[in-house]
Scaffold this motif. Sequence first.
Motif, mmCIF file in Angstrom:
data_model
loop_
_atom_site.group_PDB
_atom_site.id
_atom_site.type_symbol
_atom_site.label_atom_id
_atom_site.label_comp_id
_atom_site.label_asym_id
_atom_site.label_seq_id
_atom_site.Cartn_x
_atom_site.Cartn_y
_atom_site.Cartn_z
ATOM 1 N N LYS A 15 0.855 -1.170 -0.004
ATOM 2 C CA LYS A 15 -0.030 -0.052 -0.233
ATOM 3 C C LYS A 15 1.079 1.115 0.054
ATOM 4 N N ALA A 16 0.784 1.953 -1.111
ATOM 5 C CA ALA A 16 1.635 3.217 -1.136
ATOM 6 C C ALA A 16 0.973 4.515 -0.699
ATOM 7 N N VAL A 17 -0.454 4.603 -0.732
ATOM 8 C CA VAL A 17 -1.152 5.596 -0.595
ATOM 9 C C VAL A 17 -2.266 5.204 0.079
ATOM 10 N N PRO A 35 8.868 12.244 4.196
ATOM 11 C CA PRO A 35 10.101 11.889 3.929
ATOM 12 C C PRO A 35 10.137 10.858 2.535
ATOM 13 N N ASN A 36 11.313 10.355 2.171
ATOM 14 C CA ASN A 36 11.171 9.258 1.120
ATOM 15 C C ASN A 36 10.285 8.169 1.469
ATOM 16 N N ALA A 37 9.683 7.889 -0.008
ATOM 17 C CA ALA A 37 8.724 6.506 0.244
ATOM 18 C C ALA A 37 7.601 6.989 0.905
ATOM 19 N N ALA A 38 7.079 8.282 1.202
ATOM 20 C CA ALA A 38 5.878 8.488 1.610
ATOM 21 C C ALA A 38 4.883 8.277 0.960
ATOM 22 N N GLY A 39 5.054 8.402 -0.284
ATOM 23 C CA GLY A 39 3.778 8.154 -1.187
ATOM 24 C C GLY A 39 3.538 9.744 -1.967
ATOM 25 N N LYS A 40 4.437 10.680 -2.069
ATOM 26 C CA LYS A 40 4.057 11.915 -2.543
ATOM 27 C C LYS A 40 4.124 11.593 -4.219
ATOM 28 N N THR A 41 5.114 10.987 -4.943
ATOM 29 C CA THR A 41 5.119 10.949 -6.176
ATOM 30 C C THR A 41 4.011 9.922 -6.589
ATOM 31 N N THR A 42 3.669 8.986 -5.861
ATOM 32 C CA THR A 42 2.579 8.221 -6.230
ATOM 33 C C THR A 42 1.283 9.075 -6.481
ATOM 34 N N THR A 43 0.935 9.814 -5.426
ATOM 35 C CA THR A 43 -0.177 10.783 -5.442
ATOM 36 C C THR A 43 -0.179 11.553 -6.511
ATOM 37 N N ARG B 258 -0.535 -1.700 -12.789
ATOM 38 C CA ARG B 258 0.026 -2.742 -12.202
ATOM 39 C C ARG B 258 1.505 -1.997 -11.541
ATOM 40 N N MET B 259 1.746 -1.091 -12.191
ATOM 41 C CA MET B 259 3.154 -0.325 -11.428
ATOM 42 C C MET B 259 2.642 0.742 -10.569
#
Lengths: 314, 259
Positions: A15-17, A35-43, B258-259
Amino acid sequence: MISVENLTKYYGVKKAVNNISFNVKKGEILGFLGPNAAGKTTTMRVITCYLSASSGTVRVAGYNVFENPLEVKRLIGYMPENPPLYTDMTVLSYLEFVGSIKGLSGRKLDESTKRVMNLTAIEHVKHRVTGKLSRGYRQRVGLAQALIHDPEILILDEPTAGLDPKQIIETRELIKSLAGQHTIVISTHILPEVSMTCQRVLIINEGEIAAEDSIENLTKRIRGSEIILVEIEGPKNEIGEKLKRIDGVSEVKFQCTKDNSLQVFHIETKPDFNVRKELVKIVVSSEWGLNEMRTVSMSLEDIFLKLTTKEEEV
Amino acid sequence: MKNIFYIFKRELGSYFTSPVAYVILTVFLVLSGWFFYNILAGFIQYTLQMDQQAAYYGVQSGVNVNMMMIRQQFHNMAIIAVFMIPMITMRLIAEEKKTGTLELLMTSPITPIQWILGKYFAGFILYTAMITLAFVPIFLLFLFGNPEFWPVISGYIGLLFLGGAFLSCGLLISSFTENQIIAAAVSFFIFLLLWVIDWISSSLSYTWSSVIKYLAIVSHFDDFSKGIIDSKSVIFFLSFIIFGIFLTYRSIDSVRWRM
Ligand SMILES: Nc1ncnc2c1ncn2[C@@H]1O[C@H](COP(=O)(O)OP(=O)(O)O)[C@@H](O)[C@H]1O
Ligand SMILES: [Mg+2]
């Protein structure tokens, strides 16, 4: 302008977000701090229609990103974490290409290309191949391509990452100068960055929103205050009343009752107060039993600790 | 439509700004030229023999240029194409994935089908240029002999269809990975499989062997090189191409999930 509702995104089982919701108003600069890997880019990738969400809805200017992606894409200028450059093209031909797939042509395309090259100060490298540019210039070309169709909304993913201090200042100035005409969302893992450019901050950690406020309020809330956990044997209501009256306590929260008579409380202190001595006195004078007392840090502070508070030297 | 063209133009341009296009064109021309020379040498020897025999027995010698030379040259070109097309298609999508420019394409107001088609056409034009240049020696035959014209044209069309099918397959494979070398190797393997697949059909039951025979690209190509344009083969190639492009679209679309 942007409304995100209950957005959840899984990568496979990860679960990223996790169920986040927020709004961005027209003309606002929102900082996405985490912080890194928080889910910013994903959002950001969901808002820009690059990724689809596992659940939840995202609307941009009223358009649903899953139902009307083309309309949304026309409104957004997006600068990914790594500038998406075709390394075999010159800056000029690259910008012309991006302009044309964003729907510009003819004189409009020429003018837009000139405008963004001026804005990002890359006019003098326009005949250079993008693959041969330094990190700072690549970042600027990345910004130029996001701006080329004069989008209402700008989404910038860590726009100052990897730049030297002078370039960072220039980039921030540029972003600030764009405020007002554009709605801007910037992500960063650097604490001072948001205070310098953003009006409102959204702190995101492990895929969840940890806080949402102006930067002044956030720092005030954290600096110097602490949360103390106490386990006291005695009557719940009376304990709560007396703890609240201690000088320097800003909030008392009842947590639970353990073993019938052990009451667990969280006490939040005002900045720079030590309430432990007073607390022990009250416990003794009321003839309660003190079972445990320890500091639990605020989750927000934890997150802040993980954030880079200094810019890396380049 | 315009969007397809913008992508096409950029893609074709980048074939020629890197050495890729020149390498592909040169290698293809050298190899097909060399094969052609060998066929020609063999042919001349054969003709001389035939002429001697004809003189000896007092009959007219009749050597078929089409059957002996041109058809064989088509087959050689097709085989070389199997080697060259992975080099044309390997970078088409894999490179965009690797450098992150896929993110630009996917967040720009163009549909995936538009940019996929733009890329396909760019690869197809490079391939067509390659085939067309390699036809020059064949046309020289017309100066010195009198081959039939029609089988040459139909063979040319056949090579375009054949390449079109391989290109669409290579494009699909390029969408599965961000590593160009893997894309090229897998494409090459699959092309070879499609090429030799009818060899195994004899050992299978009737139904399976007819399915395999239908899939065998070489049997459809054969018709063209003989001068026959069979609508069944045309439909085979066209549906192969469309299916490959459709699957590429699905593969790109599923990346978002997927990604
Ligand atoms: N393509 C991907 N596949 C699998 N996991 C991913 C992928 N992209 C990101 N993640 C994971 O999702 C989480 C959030 O990542 P990201 O949105 O990139 O965070 P941020 O931009 O805040 O650093 C991270 O734990 C990361 O490892
Ligand atoms: Mg990121």
